[in-house]
Enzyme design. Sequence first.
Site, PDB file in Angstrom:
ATOM      1  CB  THR A  25       1.309  -4.398  27.561  1.00 60.21           C
ATOM      2  OG1 THR A  25       0.705  -5.573  27.317  1.00 60.21           O
ATOM      3  CG2 THR A  25       1.170  -3.505  26.398  1.00 60.21           C
ATOM      4  CD  GLN A  97       0.559 -12.915  29.266  1.00 57.76           C
ATOM      5  OE1 GLN A  97       0.721 -11.562  28.738  1.00 57.76           O
ATOM      6  NE2 GLN A  97      -0.070 -13.021  30.537  1.00 57.76           N
ATOM      7  CG  HIS A 180      -2.592 -13.071  28.471  1.00 59.99           C
ATOM      8  ND1 HIS A 180      -3.652 -12.909  29.473  1.00 59.99           N
ATOM      9  CD2 HIS A 180      -2.086 -11.611  28.426  1.00 59.99           C
ATOM     10  CE1 HIS A 180      -4.051 -11.807  29.978  1.00 59.99           C
ATOM     11  NE2 HIS A 180      -3.279 -10.975  29.186  1.00 59.99           N
ATOM     12  CG  ASN A 183      -5.709  -9.145  32.697  1.00 58.88           C
ATOM     13  OD1 ASN A 183      -6.566  -9.250  33.619  1.00 58.88           O
ATOM     14  ND2 ASN A 183      -4.673  -8.948  32.583  1.00 58.88           N
ATOM     15  CE1 TYR A 185      -6.359  -8.021  25.835  1.00 54.57           C
ATOM     16  CE2 TYR A 185      -5.489  -8.653  27.806  1.00 54.57           C
ATOM     17  CZ  TYR A 185      -5.816  -7.530  26.777  1.00 54.57           C
ATOM     18  OH  TYR A 185      -5.433  -6.543  27.184  1.00 54.57           O
ATOM     19  NE  ARG A 232      -1.152 -12.369  35.166  1.00 54.95           N
ATOM     20  CZ  ARG A 232      -0.914 -10.931  35.153  1.00 54.95           C
ATOM     21  NH1 ARG A 232      -1.073 -10.257  33.926  1.00 54.95           N
ATOM     22  NH2 ARG A 232      -0.596 -10.425  36.342  1.00 54.95           N
ATOM     23  CG  ASN A 240      -9.440  -5.445  28.000  1.00 56.09           C
ATOM     24  OD1 ASN A 240      -8.926  -4.376  27.582  1.00 56.09           O
ATOM     25  ND2 ASN A 240      -8.286  -6.137  28.252  1.00 56.09           N
ATOM     26  N   GLY A 328       3.939  -6.240  39.403  1.00 56.10           N
ATOM     27  CA  GLY A 328       4.125  -5.566  38.263  1.00 56.10           C
ATOM     28  C   GLY A 328       4.893  -4.223  38.198  1.00 56.10           C
TER      29      GLY A 328
HETATM   30  C1  8OZ Z   1      -2.174  -3.036  29.732  1.00 61.02           C
HETATM   31  C2  8OZ Z   1      -2.216  -2.418  28.329  1.00 61.02           C
HETATM   32  C3  8OZ Z   1      -2.352  -3.175  27.224  1.00 61.02           C
HETATM   33  C4  8OZ Z   1      -2.429  -4.529  27.412  1.00 61.02           C
HETATM   34  C5  8OZ Z   1      -3.294  -7.242  29.890  1.00 61.02           C
HETATM   35  C6  8OZ Z   1      -1.708  -7.456  27.926  1.00 61.02           C
HETATM   36  O1  8OZ Z   1      -3.976  -6.537  30.660  1.00 61.02           O
HETATM   37  C7  8OZ Z   1      -2.541  -6.491  28.906  1.00 61.02           C
HETATM   38  C8  8OZ Z   1      -2.355  -5.256  28.931  1.00 61.02           C
HETATM   39  C9  8OZ Z   1      -2.478  -4.161  29.986  1.00 61.02           C
HETATM   40  O2  8OZ Z   1      -3.088  -8.439  30.365  1.00 61.02           O
END
Ligand code: 8OZ
Length: 372
Positions: A25, A97, A180, A183, A185, A232, A240, A328
């Site tokens: 990102t 992604q 995705h 993480n 989401y 992924r 998060n 990364g």
């Molecule tokens: C860092 C900042 C904002 C989003 C992820 C898409 O952790 C992100 C993300 C990473 O997968």
Amino acid sequence: MSSLFDPIQAGDLRLPNRIAMAPLTRNRAPGAVPTGLMATYYSQRASAGLLISEGTAISHQGQGYAHVPGLYGSEQLDGWKRVTDAVHAAGGRIVTQLWHVGRVSHTSLQPEGQAPVGPSAVVAKTKTYVIDETTGQGRFEPTSMPRALAQQELPGIVHAFAVAARNAVQTAGFDGVELHAANGYLLDQFLKTGANLRDDDYGGSIENRARLLLECTRAAVDAAGGGRVGIRLSPVTPANGIVDADPQPLFEYVVRQLAPLGLAYVHIIEGSTGGPRELPERPFDYAALRSAYRMAGGQGAWMVNNGYDRDMALRAVESGHADIVAFGKAFISNPDLVHRLRDGLPLNAWDTSRFYGGGAEGYTDYPAVHPG
Ligand code: 8OZ
């Protein structure tokens, strides 16, 4: 014995080496539209075996941060086409992604200022990045309380993944897509007990919590072809504010269900995203995960990520731990990372203060010792 620098066939994708650029990102797409600067950035890195784009929202509802790109409007698709054309002209390959953030968002980023959505009305203990449109100043804000999605809304989410996958390959010129599902989401929220408190067909048992991820993946496979789809996963990351009570059987179930889909690759974040690879309080057996996938007939490449350096990456591929290693931060500061790793050259340091937002500085101005 394979080497990190050997070519590999990953589904329909023929990769000249086993070094992928991880999705990163960068918040440089105002109005969610990819720019010419982004075309420069990705094409500078075209010697990667595979470029994976930054997370790209499949819908306005899927947006969780300021100035991240989308894939749901014609201007956005046109912008991406310029990026993919530049990458292909430079000899590279790029997948996008597909991203729905779920509860990791803020009302100011959502359609009509509504609440973000998630499996349940449980707030994510994390922050998102918003930009004040008048001052242009970015800042981190706590995420907003989400609204639980109704079961009858879920086909719409699956459809949005399918449409985005089709548009990505047919219109925007991508070589494939990566879902995705990591993480913390949306798809990871449905998987994990810390965020999913549902008592319908999408909550409770492992089968139910995995249902949305599998429906979205199958829809993307139908739209783009399995050989152009990757996914992924991050079994134990606390990113998060996500947690699952028992990730080993959950993820072994997920990969066994993915096995028949003919995916190009499965991409695993080992440990805490961008942090420690081992979490004493969250042990996980990645070799058992990979063998669950292979034993169920899973083909395609096994991609790993998180904190790999040159020696670790060489060993991972030589030992058969992985087929592809995704880097990364090292790709942020080293556009010619493949060349540097091959020749054992020193790497440029990255400037964390330029990761998110801004322009060319700390983005397209890192020097290459080799043009690519
Ligand atoms: C860092 C900042 C904002 C989003 C992820 C898409 O952790 C992100 C993300 C990473 O997968």
